[in-house]
Design an enzyme around this catalytic site. Structure first.
Site, mmCIF file in Angstrom:
data_model
loop_
_atom_site.group_PDB
_atom_site.id
_atom_site.type_symbol
_atom_site.label_atom_id
_atom_site.label_comp_id
_atom_site.label_asym_id
_atom_site.label_seq_id
_atom_site.Cartn_x
_atom_site.Cartn_y
_atom_site.Cartn_z
ATOM 1 N N GLY A 46 0.833 -1.187 0.000
ATOM 2 C CA GLY A 46 0.000 0.000 0.000
ATOM 3 C C GLY A 46 0.870 1.241 0.000
ATOM 4 O O GLY A 46 2.023 1.205 0.445
ATOM 5 N N GLN A 51 2.944 9.944 1.260
ATOM 6 C CA GLN A 51 4.219 9.236 1.235
ATOM 7 C C GLN A 51 5.045 9.576 -0.003
ATOM 8 O O GLN A 51 6.225 9.244 -0.064
ATOM 9 C CB GLN A 51 4.004 7.729 1.309
ATOM 10 C CG GLN A 51 3.468 7.275 2.659
ATOM 11 C CD GLN A 51 3.300 5.786 2.682
ATOM 12 O OE1 GLN A 51 2.256 5.263 2.269
ATOM 13 N NE2 GLN A 51 4.322 5.090 3.143
ATOM 14 N N CYS A 90 6.399 -0.127 7.002
ATOM 15 C CA CYS A 90 5.974 1.025 6.223
ATOM 16 C C CYS A 90 7.098 1.451 5.291
ATOM 17 O O CYS A 90 8.262 1.493 5.699
ATOM 18 C CB CYS A 90 5.601 2.171 7.167
ATOM 19 S SG CYS A 90 5.008 3.649 6.337
ATOM 20 N N LEU A 91 6.735 1.775 4.053
ATOM 21 C CA LEU A 91 7.736 2.221 3.089
ATOM 22 C C LEU A 91 8.393 3.537 3.522
ATOM 23 O O LEU A 91 9.505 3.835 3.101
ATOM 24 C CB LEU A 91 7.117 2.366 1.697
ATOM 25 C CG LEU A 91 6.647 1.057 1.058
ATOM 26 C CD1 LEU A 91 5.970 1.332 -0.280
ATOM 27 C CD2 LEU A 91 7.802 0.085 0.884
ATOM 28 N N HIS A 132 -4.016 1.123 7.623
ATOM 29 C CA HIS A 132 -2.678 1.719 7.605
ATOM 30 C C HIS A 132 -2.620 2.903 6.645
ATOM 31 O O HIS A 132 -2.143 3.986 7.004
ATOM 32 C CB HIS A 132 -1.664 0.637 7.208
ATOM 33 C CG HIS A 132 -0.247 1.087 7.167
ATOM 34 N ND1 HIS A 132 0.697 0.612 8.040
ATOM 35 C CD2 HIS A 132 0.405 1.953 6.339
ATOM 36 C CE1 HIS A 132 1.871 1.170 7.755
ATOM 37 N NE2 HIS A 132 1.716 1.991 6.727
ATOM 38 N N GLU A 133 -3.120 2.700 5.417
ATOM 39 C CA GLU A 133 -3.022 3.762 4.408
ATOM 40 C C GLU A 133 -3.976 4.921 4.706
ATOM 41 O O GLU A 133 -3.620 6.083 4.505
ATOM 42 C CB GLU A 133 -3.264 3.199 3.007
ATOM 43 C CG GLU A 133 -2.285 2.113 2.588
ATOM 44 C CD GLU A 133 -0.814 2.450 2.786
ATOM 45 O OE1 GLU A 133 -0.440 3.645 2.708
ATOM 46 O OE2 GLU A 133 -0.030 1.529 3.033
ATOM 47 N N HIS A 136 -2.467 7.194 7.150
ATOM 48 C CA HIS A 136 -1.515 8.127 6.526
ATOM 49 C C HIS A 136 -2.216 9.407 6.074
ATOM 50 O O HIS A 136 -1.651 10.493 6.164
ATOM 51 C CB HIS A 136 -0.833 7.495 5.311
ATOM 52 C CG HIS A 136 0.418 6.749 5.622
ATOM 53 N ND1 HIS A 136 1.528 7.333 6.188
ATOM 54 C CD2 HIS A 136 0.750 5.449 5.424
ATOM 55 C CE1 HIS A 136 2.487 6.433 6.325
ATOM 56 N NE2 HIS A 136 2.043 5.277 5.872
#
Length: 153
Positions: A46, A51, A90-91, A132-133, A136
């Protein structure tokens, strides 16, 4: 399509609340394509627009299930049930993993890239990815919710 640079933990962009998308045009479609390519090239499941430095309510997800590529514009969680505690990463925080408590089942309503309403119901990894996304988009990082960090090996 082009890969975009991923904003890393510590950048103020990740703590800001994103604005809703009101225009469904080529600029949005390019953003979604670029985000998907960036996510896939970094082995993610995701990616949210902040991000990649864009403060808009846009998310891409692909947990390698029957849904395939999911594009969510202005997503909202409208229902959740149960609980699961699983390891997340997480990226924007590469190499860090921790256990996070999330709902086991999540219902999300959003718009697609053309502004048409879509609804998804996710369980397991997909439910975690939705939460999660969407976090963000509200300036919340998974590390804010970690109940136990996973030790590096």
């Amino acid at each position: 399509m082009a890969q975009r640079e991923i904003v890393r933990f510590g950048d103020d962009t990740l703590r800001k609340k994103c604005r809703e998308v009101t225009e469904f045009d080529e600029k949005l479609w390019i953003l979604l394509d670029d985000m998907y390519e960036t996510m896939m090239n970094n082995n993610g499941v995701g990616l949210a627009a902040p991000q990649v430095g864009i403060l808009r309510r846009v998310v891409v997800i692909d947990v390698d299930d029957d849904n395939g590529k999911i594009e969510l514009v202005n997503p909202v969680i409208v229902g959740m049930r149960g609980k699961q505690v699983e390891s997340e990463g997480c990226l924007s925080e590469p190499g860090k993993y921790g256990y996070v408590k999330r709902p086991a089942k999540v219902k999300v309503q959003a718009l697609n890239s053309y502004g048409k309403p879509v609804t998804y119901i996710g369980t397991g990894l997909l439910a975690r990815a939705f939460c999660h996304e969407i976090d963000h988009l509200n300036g919340i990082l998974f590390s804010d919710k970690v109940i136990e960090w996973v030790e590096e090996e």
